[in-house]
Write an enzyme that holds these catalytic residues in place. Structure first.
Site, PDB file in Angstrom:
ATOM      1  N   HIS A  13       0.876  -1.165   0.000  1.00 22.56           N
ATOM      2  CA  HIS A  13       0.000   0.000   0.000  1.00 22.56           C
ATOM      3  C   HIS A  13       0.919   1.221   0.000  1.00 22.56           C
ATOM      4  CE1 HIS A  13      -3.274  -2.704   1.889  1.00 22.56           C
ATOM      5  NE2 HIS A  13      -3.464  -2.593   0.580  1.00 22.56           N
ATOM      6  N   GLU A  16       1.587   3.412   3.052  1.00 22.78           N
ATOM      7  CA  GLU A  16       2.065   2.782   4.293  1.00 22.78           C
ATOM      8  C   GLU A  16       3.578   2.637   4.154  1.00 22.78           C
ATOM      9  OE1 GLU A  16      -0.408  -0.709   4.889  1.00 22.78           O
ATOM     10  OE2 GLU A  16      -2.228   0.506   4.653  1.00 22.78           O
ATOM     11  N   HIS A 143       3.084  -3.603   6.487  1.00 26.69           N
ATOM     12  CA  HIS A 143       2.002  -2.638   6.313  1.00 26.69           C
ATOM     13  C   HIS A 143       2.007  -1.634   7.466  1.00 26.69           C
ATOM     14  CE1 HIS A 143      -0.452  -4.691   3.056  1.00 26.69           C
ATOM     15  NE2 HIS A 143       0.439  -5.613   3.361  1.00 26.69           N
ATOM     16  N   GLU A 235       1.699  -5.459  10.574  1.00 28.29           N
ATOM     17  CA  GLU A 235       1.205  -4.083  10.692  1.00 28.29           C
ATOM     18  C   GLU A 235       2.101  -3.402  11.718  1.00 28.29           C
ATOM     19  OE1 GLU A 235      -1.323  -2.782   8.998  1.00 28.29           O
ATOM     20  OE2 GLU A 235      -2.343  -4.528   8.166  1.00 28.29           O
TER      21      GLU A 235
END
Length: 338
Positions: A13, A16, A143, A235
């Site tokens: 992404h 990110e 991410h 994440e």
């Protein structure tokens, strides 16, 4: 042969960005420590083929970077230049796998649909060709937007009756192993394992993907169902585009975890599958009794099967050959040679 392939993928992404910066820093760190003679890093580099892709979505990154960290919208730059979310763009093998399970079909290397190339973006196509070219064993994609180590499956079996927020834990046949891999990262990270981050709570700093929220056509499920690779999704920050002055603190928080996770590729069993003349057999199937997910040997006949410590009954089989079954014990340290 018998040297496992590992990969990190960042910036899938485009907005990110912490993963991208961490992977650039990790590359430099590994080179510097190797030149310094750091024993741990030297051993890791000698025993592992490490592949690092800092940005899978450079076009999205450019859009996000133009905004900068202060005025960056939550979704600005997330998608690629065609406006597509790359982590919803891989062929949907979960649906095929759930069907296959009902008819006792294949549990690994599920074939791609005939028209798959016309359905994916250039970045996705390039990554699929890349992961098909190497016998990757372990992987993580990086991410932002939360702080948690997320493991497959990302897609729950039945989405038809589900509202967006109702969640269902959807484990793989390797669920306990995936939990251990995720905990390796979360406990080596400075604060991920504490669980409370960004207004969410995840016990041990880990979650099954579908039990958090179900997503279709994601990259980590695709790795597990199409290749030999076990992938998790990391994440790493509440803020998707942290300011420059935060990067050093983030690097120190993630440095040990990034190295420790690579070391996890060295567990379970590995070895060669060969015929009576010692010729390696490519594409031999390695099955472990009690775990309905097989892996295959690479081009030279070498294979790697990540496993938790324990005693296992393992079978190698290949077309045109008699299968061979052995019992082996896996310890907590280096992989057993079988």
């Amino acid at each position: 042969p018998v040297e496992p392939e590992f990969k990190y993928v960042g910036n899938m992404h485009g907005n990110e960005v912490l993963g991208r910066e961490l992977l650039l820093q990790l590359s430099e760190f590994l080179c510097e420590e190797y030149r310094r003679g750091n024993e741990r890093i030297t051993r890791l580099i000698h025993d592992t083929r490490i592949h690092i892709m800092p940005s899978m979505n450079p076009d999205g990154y450019e859009v996000a970077a133009k905004q900068g960290p202060d005025s960056n919208g939550y979704l600005t730059g997330r998608n690629n230049a065609n406006g597509v979310d790359l982590n919803r763009n891989f062929p949907d093998l979960n649906t095929l796998m759930y069907y296959s399970r009902e008819i006792s079909g294949p549990n690994h290397h599920i074939p791609l649909p005939d028209n798959w190339k016309s359905q994916v973006e250039p970045e996705t196509l390039a990554v699929i060709q890349w992961i098909s070219s190497y016998n990757f064993v372990l992987s993580a994609n990086l991410h932002g937007g939360a702080v948690v180590a997320n493991y497959p499956y990302d897609k729950s079996q039945d989405q038809r009756f589900r509202s967006h927020r109702r969640t269902v834990n959807t484990p793989t046949p390797d669920d306990k192993l995936f939990q251990k891999l995720a905990k390796t990262y979360s406990y080596a990270h400075s604060w991920m394992h504490r669980g409370w981050n960004c207004g969410d709570y995840f016990a041990d700093g880990i979650t099954n993907g579908a039990s958090w929220y179900s997503l279709s056509k994601g990259m980590q499920d695709f790795n597990y169902l199409y290749t030999n690779c076990f992938e998790i999704t990391l994440e790493l920050s509440c803020n998707k585009f942290p300011p420059e002055e935060d990067l050093e603190r983030q690097w120190m928080a993630n440095r040990e975890a990034l190295v420790a996770f690579i070391e996890e590729v060295h567990q379970g069993i590995k070895g060669m599958v060969s015929d009576e003349n010692n010729n390696g057999i490519a594409g031999a199937v390695i099955s472990v009794q009690g775990i309905s997910h097989d892996i295959t040997s690479g081009d030279t006949g070498d294979y790697f099967r990540l496993l938790l410590p324990g005693t296992y009954t393992v079978t190698a089989s290949a077309e045109g050959y008699q299968p061979l079954t052995v019992t082996t014990t896996v310890g907590p340290a280096a992989p057993s040679l079988v």
